[in-house]
Design an enzyme around this catalytic site. Sequence first.
Site, PDB file in Angstrom:
ATOM      1  N   TRP A  92      10.844 -10.927  12.603  1.00 55.55           N
ATOM      2  CA  TRP A  92      10.491  -9.468  12.550  1.00 55.55           C
ATOM      3  C   TRP A  92       9.540  -9.156  13.360  1.00 55.55           C
ATOM      4  CZ3 TRP A  92      14.301  -7.000  10.215  1.00 55.55           C
ATOM      5  CH2 TRP A  92      14.868  -7.620   9.278  1.00 55.55           C
TER       6      TRP A  92
ATOM      7  N   ASP B 195       2.633  -5.600   9.359  1.00 56.51           N
ATOM      8  CA  ASP B 195       3.849  -5.500   8.699  1.00 56.51           C
ATOM      9  C   ASP B 195       3.601  -6.299   7.382  1.00 56.51           C
ATOM     10  OD1 ASP B 195       6.399  -5.624   7.499  1.00 56.51           O
ATOM     11  OD2 ASP B 195       7.375  -6.113   9.176  1.00 56.51           O
TER      12      ASP B 195
ATOM     13  N   LYS C 177      11.246  -5.742  -1.116  1.00 58.08           N
ATOM     14  CA  LYS C 177      10.991  -7.125  -1.468  1.00 58.08           C
ATOM     15  C   LYS C 177       9.846  -7.354  -2.690  1.00 58.08           C
ATOM     16  CE  LYS C 177      12.735  -7.871   2.632  1.00 58.08           C
ATOM     17  NZ  LYS C 177      12.262  -7.964   3.902  1.00 58.08           N
TER      18      LYS C 177
HETATM   19  C1  PLP Z   1      12.829  -7.339   5.319  1.00 60.67           C
HETATM   20  C2  PLP Z   1      11.781  -7.266   6.452  1.00 60.67           C
HETATM   21  C3  PLP Z   1      11.810  -6.092   7.421  1.00 60.67           C
HETATM   22  C4  PLP Z   1      13.025  -5.174   7.495  1.00 60.67           C
HETATM   23  O1  PLP Z   1      13.332  -4.325   6.641  1.00 60.67           O
HETATM   24  P1  PLP Z   1      14.655  -3.352   6.778  1.00 60.67           P
HETATM   25  O2  PLP Z   1      14.244  -2.278   5.507  1.00 60.67           O
HETATM   26  O3  PLP Z   1      15.937  -3.851   6.361  1.00 60.67           O
HETATM   27  O4  PLP Z   1      14.511  -2.934   7.898  1.00 60.67           O
HETATM   28  C5  PLP Z   1      10.955  -5.986   8.141  1.00 60.67           C
HETATM   29  N1  PLP Z   1       9.617  -6.738   8.161  1.00 60.67           N
HETATM   30  C6  PLP Z   1       9.655  -7.831   7.169  1.00 60.67           C
HETATM   31  C7  PLP Z   1       8.504  -8.942   7.392  1.00 60.67           C
HETATM   32  C8  PLP Z   1      10.871  -7.862   6.204  1.00 60.67           C
HETATM   33  O5  PLP Z   1      10.546  -9.000   5.533  1.00 60.67           O
END
Ligand code: PLP
Length: 361
Positions: A100, A172, A196
């Site tokens: 990511w 993030d 999540k």
């Molecule tokens: C799941 C995730 C994303 C991506 O999310 P989307 O909504 O599918 O674009 C980005 N960063 C991390 C750390 C993630 O776990």
Amino acid sequence: MKINFNAGPSILPQAVKKQLAESIINLEGKGISLLELSHRSTLFYNIRDELIEKTRVLLNIPSTHEVLYLQGGGRLQFAQIPMNFLNKNNTAAFINTGYWANKACQYARNYGNAEIVFSAEKFQYHSLEELSTCSFLYPQNKFTYLQCTSNNTIYGTQLHTFPRTNVPLICDMSSDIFSRPISFSDFSLCFACAQKNIAPAGLSLVIIHNDFLKNIKTNIPPVFNYQHLIQNQSAYNTPPIFNMYAALLTLRWLETQGGIANIEKKNTARAQLLYNEIERNSLFTLPVRKEDRSNMNICFNAISENIQSAFLDYCTQQNIVGLEGHSTIGGFRASNYNAQTNENIYYLIGVMQQAEKIISF
Ligand SMILES: *Cc1c(COP(=O)(O)O)cnc(C)c1O
């Protein structure tokens, strides 16, 4: 029902799902469906205000920071951040702790320069040891910001301390927001997609320092402009009301769990149970360095290809879903987000112990 270890969209608390289901017919006894609620109604404004207030209180967000709930997921933030803050001739810095982080860096290159200043790639992203000894102090104006990822959903590593830097720090927090106490005053911007640890997909949380907001570029369409979105209190255009209400129910549930410090204890205890079993069980290995293990995504491998597929089949028979590792790395990944239960973890451990007895080497 299936025993759910999905990495995202992932398990939500049972109480949240029940109330959400009821609200589709009749929202808190108000005689209207959540799905039909106007985003210009008092009922919606109350949901929005309580959601933002509870976010502030649970996460202990300082008054220097703004809280936004927006449409879209993690990748949208990968784009929206450089769109707002990165000029063509400037450079953003990235800490690459896996998939990511790397993606976010590529997105930034659509708006300006982006440089990876640290990478755990040479350890296949299984160790962050070097990160703790790295310095991220730079000559003035070298970087517009430094971006990191608090939990590496795919590799099962987690930052247990954050980089110290003299440039604005962005994080993030998609896969571990609300799972542990964080000092938000250290960050200029944090974001998390909802699917999540908060709510169904289609929503994200953004927390921004007021000083950092002053650096927003001009000529950004209002729907992407953080300043504009803040002025309109997360309801500039029609917001994802269903997801925001789901998020509110999750935060109310978090309060009943004793807040974030307490949820962290529970998460750690569940993770420890499973890590202990993986270490003990002769069918499995644990690739991640002990100090960097994630409490949210517990990644492990079988000792052979045969056992890999035999165990997966056995789990399917036993009603377990979502245990496959990410398609880019394979193996297994048991996600242990806030809503995961002791019951499910004990169930998985039981299945692993049974598998050890019946699957031959
Ligand atoms: C799941 C995730 C994303 C991506 O999310 P989307 O909504 O599918 O674009 C980005 N960063 C991390 C750390 C993630 O776990």
